[in-house]
Every structure is written in C-alpha cells, then in structure tokens.
Design an enzyme around this catalytic site. Sequence first.
Site, short mmCIF file in Angstrom:
data_model
loop_
_atom_site.label_atom_id
_atom_site.label_comp_id
_atom_site.label_asym_id
_atom_site.label_seq_id
_atom_site.Cartn_x
_atom_site.Cartn_y
_atom_site.Cartn_z
N GLY A 144 -6.65 13.22 -7.21
CA GLY A 144 -5.50 12.41 -6.84
C GLY A 144 -5.06 11.54 -8.00
O GLY A 144 -5.79 10.65 -8.44
N ALA A 145 -3.86 11.83 -8.53
CA ALA A 145 -3.33 11.05 -9.66
C ALA A 145 -2.08 10.28 -9.22
O ALA A 145 -1.16 10.05 -9.99
CB ALA A 145 -3.02 11.97 -10.83
N GLY A 146 -2.06 9.89 -7.93
CA GLY A 146 -0.95 9.10 -7.40
C GLY A 146 -1.25 7.62 -7.56
O GLY A 146 -1.89 7.21 -8.52
N LYS A 176 3.49 1.41 -3.95
CA LYS A 176 2.89 0.65 -5.06
C LYS A 176 3.67 0.78 -6.37
O LYS A 176 3.72 -0.17 -7.14
CB LYS A 176 1.42 1.07 -5.27
N THR A 233 0.84 -1.19 0.00
CA THR A 233 0.00 0.00 0.00
C THR A 233 0.88 1.25 0.00
O THR A 233 2.10 1.17 -0.18
CB THR A 233 -1.04 -0.06 1.14
N ARG A 263 1.58 15.75 -12.75
CA ARG A 263 1.19 14.36 -12.54
C ARG A 263 -0.19 14.09 -13.14
O ARG A 263 -0.42 13.05 -13.76
CB ARG A 263 1.23 14.06 -11.04
N GLU A 291 -1.95 -7.26 -16.22
CA GLU A 291 -2.33 -6.17 -17.10
C GLU A 291 -2.50 -4.85 -16.36
O GLU A 291 -2.01 -3.80 -16.81
CB GLU A 291 -3.63 -6.54 -17.85
N ASN A 308 -0.22 -3.74 -6.20
CA ASN A 308 -0.55 -3.85 -4.79
C ASN A 308 -0.57 -5.29 -4.29
O ASN A 308 -0.92 -5.53 -3.15
CB ASN A 308 -1.86 -3.11 -4.45
N ALA A 316 -3.26 5.41 -5.99
CA ALA A 316 -4.66 4.97 -6.03
C ALA A 316 -5.37 5.54 -7.26
O ALA A 316 -6.05 4.81 -7.99
CB ALA A 316 -5.37 5.38 -4.75
#
Lengths: 278, 278
Positions: free
Chosen positions: A148-150, A87, A83, A177, A99, A108, A152
């Site tokens: 949030g483009a990290g 990741k 987590t 990002r 994939e 993960n 997750a």
Amino acid sequence: MSGPQLPQQVTPFQLPCPTGATRLFAVIGYPVAQVQAPALMNRLFVDRRVDAVLVPIEAAPADFPVMIEGLKRIANLDGILVTIPHKFAACDHADHLGEAARLTGSANALRREADGTWAADNFDGVGFVRGLVGAGHNPRGKTVSLVGAGGAGTSIAPALLTHGACLLVLSDVSEKRANQLAARLEAKWPGRVRVASSPAAAESDMLINATPVGLHEDDPLPFDLGAARADAVVADIIMKPAETRLLKAAVARGLRVHPGIHMLSEQIELYRQFFRIP
Amino acid sequence: MSGPQLPQQVTPFQLPCPTGATRLFAVIGYPVAQVQAPALMNRLFVDRRVDAVLVPIEAAPADFPVMIEGLKRIANLDGILVTIPHKFAACDHADHLGEAARLTGSANALRREADGTWAADNFDGVGFVRGLVGAGHNPRGKTVSLVGAGGAGTSIAPALLTHGACLLVLSDVSEKRANQLAARLEAKWPGRVRVASSPAAAESDMLINATPVGLHEDDPLPFDLGAARADAVVADIIMKPAETRLLKAAVARGLRVHPGIHMLSEQIELYRQFFRIP
C-alpha cells in the site's frame, strides 16, 4: 504483543453532555463509521477534565474542500483529524506544514494557531513505528514488506526507514504509485527501497498491510501469507474490524500479529501535544 | 409558573461517548456559550436511545455563509439549530421554507431532506406562546408589550397575534425596524398593532423582553418596570443567565415572571418532530 493474540477493543464510556461553552474537535473520513478517534480522544478529554468533544464527520471527496473551509470558520473548533481518503487533500487547506506532512504530502491533523491560520502535520508514520517498538517489534535492521503506497503507506514508509529498517519492499495495486513513492524514498535512503508486485514474504521480518483492504467483511486478503516466515510479524493498519481477515489468518498460522489500533493509540499523545491539550 | 418564582436550571448529565457512527446535530450562534440547546437536545437523544449528539458552533456573521455551506456537506449531519444573530441569514441557505420561516423571513431550524436539499422553519414564536400558555399566561384577549423587533421579536409577534392577543405594542431601539415589523403585521391583523418608543406598561397584561439586553451581567434593564401593573407578567427570552436582571427586578416588585428557557423547552418537541427523531 509478543505472541499470537487478537486485538484489544475500545470500551464504551460516558462523557459530560456538551454545553454551549464546549470546545470542538472533529475527525473527517469517508466512510467514517469505523473510526476509533472519538473513543480515544474523548477519553483523553474526560481524563484531563478538558471541556471538549471530538465528533465524527463524513464527507465525500467532492464535498471535502467546501466542507473543511466551512469547519475552519467555526470559532470554537480547535482541531481536525483527517483520515482516509482525505489526507492528501488536507494539505491544501493548511497554511503551515510540519516536516512529516511536507515529506509525505499528506496530513492527518490540523490545528488553529493563535493568529487564526492553520497548521498541519502527519503523525501516522511515527505513531505506527512507536506502536511496533512498544509491542516489541522494532524494525531496526529488519527487512519489511509494506503493501500500500497510498495515504497510510506514504506516511509509514519514511518512518520505518528513519527508524532503521534496512530494506523496505513496497507493493501497490498501482505500480506507478509504488514507483513514485520509492523514487522519493530512494533520494533520501539510497539502496534501501525496492518495488515488487507482491510482498517479499520469504525475506521479510515484517509484513504490513497499509491498504484499506479488510475494512469490509467480504474483502479478500490484501496479500498472501503462504510464503511468510514462521518468525514474521504481520501488521495491519485497519482498526475496524479489530480482527481483520489478515490478522485472523496470521494467527491461524501461528504468526505474531500487530493490530491497527496501536497506530492510533500511539498517536493520541502526539495529537495531545500538537493540539496543546493540557 | 403562577406566582413569583425564579427560573429552573438545566442539570448536567452524561451521555455515551460518540463513535464514528454517531449522527450529528449543531446549534450555531455568536456568541454560543450561553445556548441551552445542547443540554435539551442531548437529553432527548439519551432518553430516546438515539445515537446522535448536538454540539455548539460559534461563527461570526462574516463567517456564517461559508461555515453553513460547509456544514451542509457533512453527510452524517442531519439538522442545524440557529440562534442569534444568524436567524435571518439562515433562510438564504435553505431550499424550502416552512410557513413561520416565510412569514418572519428567519429560521431557527434546518434539516436535510431525503433528496439532499435543506428545509428550514422557525419555531420560536409557537414555542414561546406554548410556553406562556403552559405556564398559565394565555395571551388571548390580552394587551402585550413586546420589546425587540429583531430575530426573536419578529417570530414572537405573529405567534401572539395568531393566538389572540388583542393589542400588541411594539418597541425597538431602531424605530425603523419596529415600524417595518408593525407594517407587516398590520397587513394581516389590522388595528391590533401599535409602535411606541417604550412599553405601554400601564395598559399591558404582559411585558416581554425579546432583545439580547440581559445576556451580560452589566447590561442595563431592557425596559423600565416602574409603571408595570401589579397583575402584569414579565417574560424574558434570555436563557442564560436564567435569572436575568429584568426577572429579578420583576420578582422584587412581586410581579409574575416567565423565564426564557420555556421558549426553548417547548420547542424541543417541535424540533423532534421537524427532525423526525423517533
């Protein structure tokens, strides 16, 4: 969850004391105290009478490469969940990528194969979408704002588009990002992705927090709910606290909410298959 | 144990499911399925309401260095127990050695210090002798035959001499290894150590198996009991099976026996102090 309702809690339970013959699984995070995987995976082991235990592992990013290479040498360790914030790094330690792991560049879950190599995949996106659909919030044909483009967000975004979201509005504190993720998605789903400095609240059927903002009690809200539509669904990926400030604020406004635990609880069956747990 | 009696078994029990906040301990061996530390240490954690779990870790000797350096990077891992065949290698991964670890060149416990360094010590010898004394088999003034000059024998031998055994007869399949250990002991306890190709059964008050022979069901006896005195005590360091062939054969001859579990159970309090468990 069809109306305003606060999230479920995981009930504590007991499990058989490990013996020398017990198989191991781990969940790695930094921090790790908030993770819910131990309760969910150990519940699975108890229910299925599998002699295995999943334990939490805290490792700072600088320690991650040495730590995970060490774990991979443990002969009775069969699988690893990963987590925040590991990741992306996890992919570098796998021999084969599924994939979703290839598409997102992040993993993960890692499992040891019969030949001793390690396979990795990422079940966050499909787990999150399964959770939405199960709760009656199907994203098909909807406009969704994803903040949030990290790790997750990168996983959830393609899963939403795969499942038919018609427009995805991406925002992130790092515009670069957000643009990078949008460019990758555009290549596959042209015309269905937009980058914005904040969620398109007035247009969105769904507003999703995919940032860690809310993990700590004194965090601000990850985004403003002021312009949200009365029929909007507000979702959070944070599992602990179960009732984030964002979800509380949404409930206070009479909006429908979707708590983070669903993303994980929907993944338990996916993990079970991936780890080949009977 | 004052007369012929077969060894105790550890009773299975339950413990609270780990959460993300649970502290970790590990016991490393190869193999590891036979270790009893998980039952004993987890019992301690449950009894003292410490939110911690000890898990078994199997690592082949070739994997040990990478594996243990990985474990040392786990921020919520507070301590490591080490068993056969890693006790000598364990010393190479500690920053500070206690007296028994220095004397034997081997360690069976490592703990993280407040400054992030690792301290190691070896409690096998003192644990074994405490077990003997507690069972009424004080080695003071006695002649003791010790079979096995490997990890366990190396730890037990100086503890027996420290506790007043008047003569120690050492044997090992490798005469070289027996001679090396004897030379180190002779330097500190001159005239009280002898090397022999087999135990001096007719002279010995106590005959101790400190080899792994007996771990497997089809193992031969580690030494012959034919010439043992009727008042001799036969001790084994093997914990699983609890009733080794050696101990069964000794009981059949009416000899007093001392099972391996004592060495570990007496060490639990020593580990508790070493790991600073409240």
